[in-house]
Design an enzyme around this catalytic site. Sequence first.
Site, PDB file in Angstrom:
ATOM      1  N   PHE A 134      15.287 -27.290   7.840  1.00 33.29           N
ATOM      2  CA  PHE A 134      14.863 -27.996   6.630  1.00 33.29           C
ATOM      3  C   PHE A 134      15.868 -27.708   5.520  1.00 33.29           C
ATOM      4  O   PHE A 134      16.154 -26.551   5.229  1.00 33.29           O
ATOM      5  CB  PHE A 134      13.460 -27.566   6.176  1.00 33.29           C
ATOM      6  CG  PHE A 134      12.995 -28.328   4.971  1.00 33.29           C
ATOM      7  CD1 PHE A 134      12.437 -29.589   5.104  1.00 33.29           C
ATOM      8  CD2 PHE A 134      13.152 -27.804   3.692  1.00 33.29           C
ATOM      9  CE1 PHE A 134      12.034 -30.316   3.990  1.00 33.29           C
ATOM     10  CE2 PHE A 134      12.762 -28.528   2.572  1.00 33.29           C
ATOM     11  CZ  PHE A 134      12.193 -29.779   2.729  1.00 33.29           C
ATOM     12  N   ASP A 219      22.006 -21.839   4.605  1.00 32.04           N
ATOM     13  CA  ASP A 219      21.006 -22.270   3.636  1.00 32.04           C
ATOM     14  C   ASP A 219      20.015 -21.119   3.490  1.00 32.04           C
ATOM     15  O   ASP A 219      19.142 -20.923   4.330  1.00 32.04           O
ATOM     16  CB  ASP A 219      20.320 -23.546   4.145  1.00 32.04           C
ATOM     17  CG  ASP A 219      19.197 -24.015   3.220  1.00 32.04           C
ATOM     18  OD1 ASP A 219      18.755 -23.229   2.355  1.00 32.04           O
ATOM     19  OD2 ASP A 219      18.747 -25.163   3.385  1.00 32.04           O
ATOM     20  N   LYS A 248      14.721 -21.517  -4.822  1.00 28.82           N
ATOM     21  CA  LYS A 248      13.386 -20.923  -4.801  1.00 28.82           C
ATOM     22  C   LYS A 248      13.232 -19.660  -5.663  1.00 28.82           C
ATOM     23  O   LYS A 248      12.941 -19.756  -6.833  1.00 28.82           O
ATOM     24  CB  LYS A 248      12.928 -20.699  -3.359  1.00 28.82           C
ATOM     25  CG  LYS A 248      12.627 -22.035  -2.645  1.00 28.82           C
ATOM     26  CD  LYS A 248      11.660 -21.908  -1.495  1.00 28.82           C
ATOM     27  CE  LYS A 248      11.170 -23.273  -1.048  1.00 28.82           C
ATOM     28  NZ  LYS A 248      12.022 -23.959  -0.092  1.00 28.82           N
TER      29      LYS A 248
HETATM   30  C1  LIG Z   1      12.665 -25.304  -0.016  1.00 25.37           C
HETATM   31  C2  LIG Z   1      13.924 -25.431   0.752  1.00 25.37           C
HETATM   32  C3  LIG Z   1      14.925 -26.371   0.396  1.00 25.37           C
HETATM   33  C4  LIG Z   1      14.723 -27.374  -0.707  1.00 25.37           C
HETATM   34  O1  LIG Z   1      14.598 -26.780  -1.953  1.00 25.37           O
HETATM   35  P1  LIG Z   1      14.141 -27.666  -3.229  1.00 25.37           P
HETATM   36  O2  LIG Z   1      14.286 -26.730  -4.381  1.00 25.37           O
HETATM   37  O3  LIG Z   1      12.742 -28.111  -2.984  1.00 25.37           O
HETATM   38  O4  LIG Z   1      15.072 -28.824  -3.294  1.00 25.37           O
HETATM   39  C5  LIG Z   1      16.103 -26.349   1.102  1.00 25.37           C
HETATM   40  N1  LIG Z   1      16.310 -25.482   2.105  1.00 25.37           N
HETATM   41  C6  LIG Z   1      15.379 -24.585   2.476  1.00 25.37           C
HETATM   42  C7  LIG Z   1      15.689 -23.623   3.576  1.00 25.37           C
HETATM   43  C8  LIG Z   1      14.159 -24.530   1.820  1.00 25.37           C
HETATM   44  O5  LIG Z   1      13.228 -23.660   2.205  1.00 25.37           O
END
Ligand SMILES: *Cc1c(COP(=O)(O)O)cnc(C)c1O
Length: 396
Positions: A134, A219, A248
Site C-alpha cells: 500500500f 516506504d 503518519k
Molecule cells: C498510510 C500509508 C500511505 C499513505 O499515506 P497518506 O498520508 O494517507 O497519503 C502510504 N504508504 C504506507 C505504507 C502507508 O501506511
Amino acid sequence: MTSEETIKLFQQYVVPNYARFPVSLVRGEDSYVWDSEGRRYLDLFPGWGCNLLGHCPGPVVDAVRDQVGKLIHVPNTWYTEVQGRWAQALSERSFGGQAFFCNSGTEANEAAIKLARLHTPKHKYKIITFEGGFHGRTLGSTSATAQPKYHEGLGPLMAGFVYAPFGDLDAVERLIDNETAAIMIEPIQGEGGVRIPPEGFLAGLRRLCDERELLLIFDEVQTGFGRTGEWFAYQGDHVVPDIMTLAKALCGGIAGAAMLVKREIAPSLRPGMHAATFGGNPIAARAGLAAVEMIEQQSLLERGKQLGELFRSRFVELQQQCEAIRDVRVRGVMVGVELAFEGAPIVKACLERELLINCTHGNVLRLLPALTLTEELAHQGCDIIADVLRRYAANA
Ligand SMILES: *Cc1c(COP(=O)(O)O)cnc(C)c1O
C-alpha cells in the site's frame, strides 16, 4: 452537539467516501479519547498510526502553540531555521542524506517515484512493487499499490509499475529488465496485514539493486519514526535504502511528511521539477522536532520494544488457547493478529467495550498503539480482545 447531530451534518455536507463508526470524538489525551456523549475509549489505534506519541502529546502541543504565534507559513522560496534543523534531525538519525518535505504519505511516495525516474538513465522508468502493498491514494501511488481492489474503475493506471509477489526474491529478479529504475517496498506491509518479509528478503533486494544499478525505495510511512522500536524499520533489518518515505507519525499527529534520500541522489530532484506548497512549513517542522526530542528524552524506542514483547506474549498465549488466531506478527508497537475469520465483528464488539482497534486485509486485527501506552492499559486492552475473541469463537 450530540454524535447523532454531527452525523446528520456529515450526511448532508461531507462526501461519503469513508466508512465511519457512528461516534463523534471531541477530545483525546494520551491513549484515551472521549466522544460527545462523554464516553471514554481506550485507543490502541490512535490516529490510524499518526498518534504514535499518544493524543495531544505535551511537548508537541507546546511547540505548536509557540510556533503558531510566530510564523505559520512561508513559501519554500525562503529559508527557515526550523526546516533546516528538522532535516538535520532526521538525517542524523537515519542514513545521513537530505530531506524533501511534503504533507502526506502518498505525496512523499510521488516524490520518490519522480526522483527514481529522474535519477536513472532516460530509458529506465519501471518500478517493481509488491502484491499486498500500500503506497497511498493519489494516482501514481495507487498505481504503485498492487491490490486490485484499490484500482476498480480508475483505469487506465499510470504505466511503469511491475508487481512482484511479496517475499519471492527469484520472482523479483526475473522481473528486472533494462527499463527497471527502482524497487519500492514497505519493510513491513501495514495495510496488507502487518506482513513481515522472510528473513534475508530485504537484504536480497539490496543486493539485486546494487548488482543491477537500481534504486531501493523503502516506504516507511507506517513503519517509520519509532513504530517498530527503532527510528526506522530498516535499521532493525540492517538494510539501508537509497530513498525512504515518511509520514503518519512523523510530526506527533500534525500533518507532515518527508522523503529522505542519499546525498548523491538528491540533486536529481532539481529546481522546477517538484514542489509541495505546504511542505516543511514551520508548524510541521516544530512539531517534528518536538517529536524527535520527546522520543529521545523519554526513551520511547526502548519502550516500543518492551511493549512489543508484552503484546507478543499476550497474543501468543491467547493463540494457544483460542483456535480463532492463526498467526501473531509483532514488531515494536506494530501488532497484527491474523484470525481464521473476518475481523470486522471483533472490532465492532471491542468498540462496544470502549476499546478502539482496527482490522485490515479482512482478517487481521491491527493495533498501532502509542509508545506512551502504560503496561497496565496494554494488558487491559489485551484482556478485552481476548474476552471478545473467546465469546465470538464460542458462538461461531
Ligand atoms: C498510510 C500509508 C500511505 C499513505 O499515506 P497518506 O498520508 O494517507 O497519503 C502510504 N504508504 C504506507 C505504507 C502507508 O501506511
